[in-house]
Design a protein around this motif. Structure first.
Motif, PDB file in Angstrom:
ATOM      1  N   LEU A  78     -27.043  19.709  28.405  1.00  0.00           N
ATOM      2  CA  LEU A  78     -27.211  19.151  29.745  1.00  0.00           C
ATOM      3  C   LEU A  78     -26.052  18.254  30.156  1.00  0.00           C
ATOM      4  O   LEU A  78     -25.604  18.289  31.311  1.00  0.00           O
ATOM      5  N   ALA A  79     -25.570  17.430  29.229  1.00  0.00           N
ATOM      6  CA  ALA A  79     -24.483  16.509  29.572  1.00  0.00           C
ATOM      7  C   ALA A  79     -23.241  17.276  29.995  1.00  0.00           C
ATOM      8  O   ALA A  79     -22.585  16.943  30.995  1.00  0.00           O
ATOM      9  N   THR A  80     -22.897  18.330  29.245  1.00  0.00           N
ATOM     10  CA  THR A  80     -21.732  19.140  29.597  1.00  0.00           C
ATOM     11  C   THR A  80     -21.973  19.890  30.898  1.00  0.00           C
ATOM     12  O   THR A  80     -21.084  19.995  31.751  1.00  0.00           O
ATOM     13  N   LEU A  81     -23.176  20.427  31.076  1.00  0.00           N
ATOM     14  CA  LEU A  81     -23.494  21.168  32.289  1.00  0.00           C
ATOM     15  C   LEU A  81     -23.323  20.291  33.523  1.00  0.00           C
ATOM     16  O   LEU A  81     -22.733  20.709  34.525  1.00  0.00           O
ATOM     17  N   ALA A  89     -24.892  15.953  39.018  1.00  0.00           N
ATOM     18  CA  ALA A  89     -24.885  14.737  38.206  1.00  0.00           C
ATOM     19  C   ALA A  89     -26.062  13.826  38.510  1.00  0.00           C
ATOM     20  O   ALA A  89     -26.633  13.210  37.606  1.00  0.00           O
ATOM     21  N   ARG A  90     -26.438  13.704  39.774  1.00  0.00           N
ATOM     22  CA  ARG A  90     -27.501  12.779  40.151  1.00  0.00           C
ATOM     23  C   ARG A  90     -28.841  13.468  40.422  1.00  0.00           C
ATOM     24  O   ARG A  90     -29.776  12.829  40.906  1.00  0.00           O
ATOM     25  N   VAL A  91     -28.924  14.750  40.117  1.00  0.00           N
ATOM     26  CA  VAL A  91     -30.191  15.454  40.299  1.00  0.00           C
ATOM     27  C   VAL A  91     -31.168  14.995  39.218  1.00  0.00           C
ATOM     28  O   VAL A  91     -30.846  15.044  38.024  1.00  0.00           O
ATOM     29  N   PRO A  92     -32.369  14.545  39.572  1.00  0.00           N
ATOM     30  CA  PRO A  92     -33.348  14.141  38.550  1.00  0.00           C
ATOM     31  C   PRO A  92     -33.611  15.278  37.576  1.00  0.00           C
ATOM     32  O   PRO A  92     -33.702  16.451  37.977  1.00  0.00           O
TER      33      PRO A  92
END
Length: 355
Positions: A78-81, A89-92
């Motif tokens: 997830l972090a890389t995606l 980046a800011r999507v919950p």
């Protein structure tokens, strides 16, 4: 006239569609109809590449829209995606752990790679809500993170596990209960093994126990189910050669036949060295089979002490099975908290909290 709010747009990202991952994803999009789902899934194979390579696999195939919520499994990097797609980046994000790599046992010819654990740690930190299918899963992940950071040589942030614990929740994968036979129609001496025939499930221990009971003259029948590799596992060969007349089923059965067999089974056994929820045992118990499982892993959350034996203790398993097969079974176990109708509102509340 008041305008009804639009249903939130939710992406479901599953980087390893296999077994419980697939069942959970199918159930989620079917039952949580208040969401507009967009599914992106990758086949459940090539684990090492899949857990690290999924952001590349989706590099040019993500939808143009920006969702209101992302639900990603812990196989998703997830972090890389999010780093490769700044609009996300800011999507919950809800990050769902079917398992965690800190508590996953390593085979004899394997080594424990750092990368899968780091993917899941970064993923949990990048998510708004890490969610686990059992308290055992959550607790082993958090303790594993703490131990990993103790080994980090320097520049170690403080309170990472505590931060993740505050954000975490537990919400299991739901099952649809199976209809069992009436007690008089059930075969109390039918023992079911419905797990993968791989090292982490310890099929050798199961084979040793059943052969020991057979040599003692204890009467039972066997249903040898679950996935097996192309090369026939040695424990399965031993059981086939020694107990051909006791084996009533051998192999993965079609859905209806599988459900019918569980409906009439007396006992379902686990010898697993790892289990984060144990859907195969849950299904059998929902049909009325009595579980006999290790007193470890996720099982103490689910089954009473009468249905648990000391983990790894073959003698204790022999003793308990002998008593059940010769003296009668204990009362059935209520697993309704894991049924779909009970878990559907809990999942809805989690999704509505973020979207």
């Amino acid at each position: 006239m008041a305008r009804l709010p639009e249903r939130p747009r939710v992406w479901l990202l599953s980087a390893y569609r296999a077994d419980s991952h697939a069942a959970w994803a199918d159930w989620l999009v079917t039952t949580q109809t208040h969401c507009r789902w967009r599914r992106l899934e990758l086949p459940g194979r090539n684990f090492a590449w899949r857990i690290r390579g999924n952001p590349l696999s989706w590099l040019d195939s993500l939808p143009d829209e920006t969702p209101d919520l992302i639900v990603a499994t812990s196989m998703v990097d997830l972090a890389t995606l999010k780093g490769l797609n700044p609009r996300l980046a800011r999507v919950p994000t809800l990050y769902y752990f079917h398992e965690n790599q800190f508590a996953y046992p390593v085979g004899e010819n394997q080594f424990r790679s750092l990368e899968p654990r780091m993917v899941q740690l970064y993923g949990a930190l990048a998510a708004d809500r890490p969610v686990f299918n059992s308290a055992f899963n959550r607790d082993t992940f958090l303790s594993g993170v703490s131990e990993l950071l103790k080994a980090m040589p320097d520049a170690v942030p403080e309170g990472v596990s505590e931060r993740l614990a505050q954000a975490s929740a537990v919400c299991p994968v739901a099952i649809d209960p199976l209809v069992g036979m009436a007690p008089g129609a059930r075969d109390p001496r039918l023992v079911v093994w419905n797990h993968r025939w791989e090292h982490d499930r310890q099929p050798s221990m199961f084979a040793d126990v059943m052969l020991r009971l057979a040599n003692e003259g204890v009467t039972f029948r066997l249903a040898l189910l679950g996935k097996r590799p192309r090369r026939v596992p040695e424990p399965l060969t031993r059981l086939r050669e020694a107990l051909p007349s006791q084996i009533v089923a051998d192999g993965m059965l079609p859905g209806a036949a599988y459900r019918d067999l569980l409906a009439g089974a007396g006992i379902v056994v686990s010898t697993s060295r790892h289990e984060f929820q144990g859907l195969s045992v849950l299904e059998a118990v929902s049909a009325g089979a009595c579980p006999l499982v290790p007193d470890a892993l996720c099982y103490p959350e689910m089954y009473p002490a009468a249905c648990r034996y000391p983990a790894g203790d073959a003698e204790a398993l022999v003793s308990r099975l002998r008593a059940w097969l010769t003296g009668g079974l204990p009362p059935s176990v209520d697993v309704s908290p894991w049924y779909s109708d009970r878990l559907q509102p809990r999942w809805k509340a989690l999704l509505q909290e973020l979207a």
